[in-house]
Design an enzyme around this catalytic site. Structure first.
Site, PDB file in Angstrom:
ATOM      1  CE  LYS A   1      96.862  30.972 142.120  1.00 37.67           C
ATOM      2  NZ  LYS A   1      98.327  30.806 142.059  1.00 37.67           N
TER       3      LYS A   1
ATOM      4  NE  ARG B   1     104.359  36.310 143.994  1.00 37.24           N
ATOM      5  CZ  ARG B   1     104.560  36.265 142.685  1.00 37.24           C
ATOM      6  NH1 ARG B   1     105.734  36.593 142.166  1.00 37.24           N
ATOM      7  NH2 ARG B   1     103.594  35.885 141.891  1.00 37.24           N
TER       8      ARG B   1
ATOM      9  NE  ARG C   1      97.699  34.488 147.456  1.00 37.51           N
ATOM     10  CZ  ARG C   1      97.640  34.722 146.131  1.00 37.51           C
ATOM     11  NH1 ARG C   1      96.517  35.031 145.559  1.00 37.51           N
ATOM     12  NH2 ARG C   1      98.717  34.649 145.404  1.00 37.51           N
TER      13      ARG C   1
ATOM     14  NE  ARG D   1     102.186  39.241 139.085  1.00 32.39           N
ATOM     15  CZ  ARG D   1     101.473  38.350 139.755  1.00 32.39           C
ATOM     16  NH1 ARG D   1     100.578  37.613 139.111  1.00 32.39           N
ATOM     17  NH2 ARG D   1     101.649  38.192 141.036  1.00 32.39           N
TER      18      ARG D   1
ATOM     19  NE  ARG E   1     103.042  35.432 136.397  1.00 32.04           N
ATOM     20  CZ  ARG E   1     102.387  35.029 137.496  1.00 32.04           C
ATOM     21  NH1 ARG E   1     101.283  34.316 137.391  1.00 32.04           N
ATOM     22  NH2 ARG E   1     102.851  35.334 138.685  1.00 32.04           N
TER      23      ARG E   1
HETATM   24  P1  ADP Z   1      99.950  34.653 141.615  1.00 34.93           P
HETATM   25  O1  ADP Z   1      99.116  34.572 140.351  1.00 34.93           O
HETATM   26  O2  ADP Z   1     101.405  34.733 141.308  1.00 34.93           O
HETATM   27  O3  ADP Z   1      99.569  33.571 142.586  1.00 34.93           O
HETATM   28  P2  ADP Z   1      98.268  36.857 142.402  1.00 34.93           P
HETATM   29  O4  ADP Z   1      98.138  37.676 141.177  1.00 34.93           O
HETATM   30  O5  ADP Z   1      97.142  35.959 142.754  1.00 34.93           O
HETATM   31  O6  ADP Z   1      99.626  36.047 142.338  1.00 34.93           O
HETATM   32  O7  ADP Z   1      98.527  37.792 143.651  1.00 34.93           O
HETATM   33  C1  ADP Z   1      99.508  38.814 143.631  1.00 34.93           C
HETATM   34  C2  ADP Z   1      99.661  39.408 145.028  1.00 34.93           C
HETATM   35  O8  ADP Z   1      98.406  39.998 145.430  1.00 34.93           O
HETATM   36  C3  ADP Z   1      99.967  38.412 146.137  1.00 34.93           C
HETATM   37  O9  ADP Z   1     101.367  38.178 146.251  1.00 34.93           O
HETATM   38  C4  ADP Z   1      99.410  39.142 147.375  1.00 34.93           C
HETATM   39  O10 ADP Z   1     100.278  40.184 147.793  1.00 34.93           O
HETATM   40  C5  ADP Z   1      98.162  39.791 146.816  1.00 34.93           C
HETATM   41  N1  ADP Z   1      96.958  38.935 146.948  1.00 34.93           N
HETATM   42  C6  ADP Z   1      96.220  38.406 145.914  1.00 34.93           C
HETATM   43  N2  ADP Z   1      95.186  37.681 146.377  1.00 34.93           N
HETATM   44  C7  ADP Z   1      95.257  37.739 147.739  1.00 34.93           C
HETATM   45  C8  ADP Z   1      94.482  37.175 148.795  1.00 34.93           C
HETATM   46  N3  ADP Z   1      93.416  36.397 148.538  1.00 34.93           N
HETATM   47  N4  ADP Z   1      94.865  37.452 150.069  1.00 34.93           N
HETATM   48  C9  ADP Z   1      95.926  38.222 150.346  1.00 34.93           C
HETATM   49  N5  ADP Z   1      96.710  38.777 149.405  1.00 34.93           N
HETATM   50  C10 ADP Z   1      96.393  38.541 148.102  1.00 34.93           C
HETATM   51  P1  ADP Z   2      99.190  31.559 138.546  1.00 38.13           P
HETATM   52  O1  ADP Z   2      97.952  32.335 138.165  1.00 38.13           O
HETATM   53  O2  ADP Z   2      98.870  30.315 139.307  1.00 38.13           O
HETATM   54  O3  ADP Z   2     100.203  32.405 139.247  1.00 38.13           O
HETATM   55  P2  ADP Z   2      99.759  31.543 135.650  1.00 38.13           P
HETATM   56  O4  ADP Z   2      98.551  30.969 135.021  1.00 38.13           O
HETATM   57  O5  ADP Z   2      99.940  33.026 135.560  1.00 38.13           O
HETATM   58  O6  ADP Z   2      99.876  31.054 137.192  1.00 38.13           O
HETATM   59  O7  ADP Z   2     101.019  30.806 135.035  1.00 38.13           O
HETATM   60  C1  ADP Z   2     102.367  31.160 135.382  1.00 38.13           C
HETATM   61  C2  ADP Z   2     103.258  31.065 134.125  1.00 38.13           C
HETATM   62  O8  ADP Z   2     103.376  29.697 133.739  1.00 38.13           O
HETATM   63  C3  ADP Z   2     102.696  31.796 132.910  1.00 38.13           C
HETATM   64  O9  ADP Z   2     103.773  32.370 132.193  1.00 38.13           O
HETATM   65  C4  ADP Z   2     102.005  30.696 132.095  1.00 38.13           C
HETATM   66  O10 ADP Z   2     102.014  30.987 130.690  1.00 38.13           O
HETATM   67  C5  ADP Z   2     102.853  29.473 132.407  1.00 38.13           C
HETATM   68  N1  ADP Z   2     102.052  28.244 132.483  1.00 38.13           N
HETATM   69  C6  ADP Z   2     100.804  28.097 133.004  1.00 38.13           C
HETATM   70  N2  ADP Z   2     100.397  26.794 132.925  1.00 38.13           N
HETATM   71  C7  ADP Z   2     101.415  26.105 132.348  1.00 38.13           C
HETATM   72  C8  ADP Z   2     101.613  24.714 132.014  1.00 38.13           C
HETATM   73  N3  ADP Z   2     100.684  23.786 132.277  1.00 38.13           N
HETATM   74  N4  ADP Z   2     102.786  24.378 131.440  1.00 38.13           N
HETATM   75  C9  ADP Z   2     103.749  25.307 131.212  1.00 38.13           C
HETATM   76  N5  ADP Z   2     103.629  26.625 131.494  1.00 38.13           N
HETATM   77  C10 ADP Z   2     102.479  27.031 132.064  1.00 38.13           C
END
Ligand code: ADP
Ligand code: ADP
Ligand code: ZN
Length: 216
Positions: A14, A172, A88, A161, A127
């Site tokens: 994302k 998660r 979410r 992270r 990541r």
């Molecule tokens: P990821 O990119 O791995 O999906 P995020 O950076 O979006 O994770 O979120 C990190 C953490 O922040 C989540 O595990 C949760 O604890 C909190 N969080 C983020 N967005 C939300 C949301 N919309 N509702 C509830 N908790 C959230």
């Molecule tokens: P999210 O925001 O959904 O948690 P991220 O964009 O942070 O996901 O991506 C998670 C990890 O996967 C990062 O290290 C990123 O560089 C890698 N990644 C993202 N998209 C791809 C893809 N299409 N193929 C391979 N690796 C990816």
């Protein structure tokens, strides 16, 4: 103006796609995860309240993130908003619908990024991000060109992270399946859902998203 949601489990890509859309289309990424992490880094009252919850991989309460989004939406985004990691829960989805209705805006697409759990472990544990500009990297699939230096801004402040461990990912993912995946049905029923293959190369995913947006 086009407002979209990127929906998918942790590691689906994302943030990576949101950054690309910001560059390509002048859209504005609204990531509740980033906002919460910023609050923790600054040591604010809110940051202290959510730190433990996030470290465990649980969701923070709906009211907190709805408030954060509401505040950010006050600054209109010319190219539209990319909601990344929000909503979410169904309550958050309803709140977003209300917020958009209040400002006379529309939700133009909800993009479900489909991935499988096995791939997510590798995504999450590899990541790292730039602490200065937020660029997202991966040890194997997207390393920096020069080790230790951000390609985008040249910063050497590259970070991992605290919650990106295999152990926390389990919590998660369970939170995602229990509380967030019902949104897939919710937006499907509203006729707003489009799915893309999140396992494809990041450029291929970007093209698939572009196709959806050009139709929206
Ligand atoms: P990821 O990119 O791995 O999906 P995020 O950076 O979006 O994770 O979120 C990190 C953490 O922040 C989540 O595990 C949760 O604890 C909190 N969080 C983020 N967005 C939300 C949301 N919309 N509702 C509830 N908790 C959230
Ligand atoms: P999210 O925001 O959904 O948690 P991220 O964009 O942070 O996901 O991506 C998670 C990890 O996967 C990062 O290290 C990123 O560089 C890698 N990644 C993202 N998209 C791809 C893809 N299409 N193929 C391979 N690796 C990816
Ligand atoms: Zn950078």
């Amino acid at each position: 103006m086009v407002n979209i949601i990127l929906l998918g489990p942790p590691g689906a890509g994302k943030g990576t796609q949101a950054k690309r859309l910001e560059e390509a289309r002048g859209m504005v990424q609204l990531s509740t995860g980033d906002m919460l992490k910023e609050a923790i880094a600054k040591g604010t009252e809110l940051g202290k309240r959510v730190e433990g919850i996030m470290a465990r991989g649980e969701l923070v309460t709906d009211d907190i993130v709805i408030g954060l989004i509401e505040a950010k939406m006050k600054d209109r985004a010319r190219g539209g908003f990319i909601f990344d990691g929000f909503p979410r829960t169904l309550k958050q989805a309803d709140a977003l619908g209300d917020l958009l209705a209040r400002t006379g805006e529309t939700l133009d697409a909800v993009i479900e990024m489909q991935v499988d759990d096995a791939a997510l472990v590798a995504r999450i544990t590899g990541r790292f991000t730039c602490g200065n500009c937020g660029a997202v990297y991966h040890d194997l699939t997207r390393p920096t060109k020069v080790p230790g230096v951000c390609d985008v801004c040249g910063s050497t402040n590259l970070k991992r992270r605290a919650d990106d461990t295999e152990e926390t990912l389990k919590t998660r993912l369970m939170e995602y399946y229990k509380k967030t995946s019902p949104l897939i049905g919710y937006y499907h029923a509203k006729g707003q859902l489009s799915a893309v293959d999140g396992l494809a190369d990041a450029g291929v995913v970007a093209s698939a998203i572009a196709k959806v947006l050009d139709k929206a």
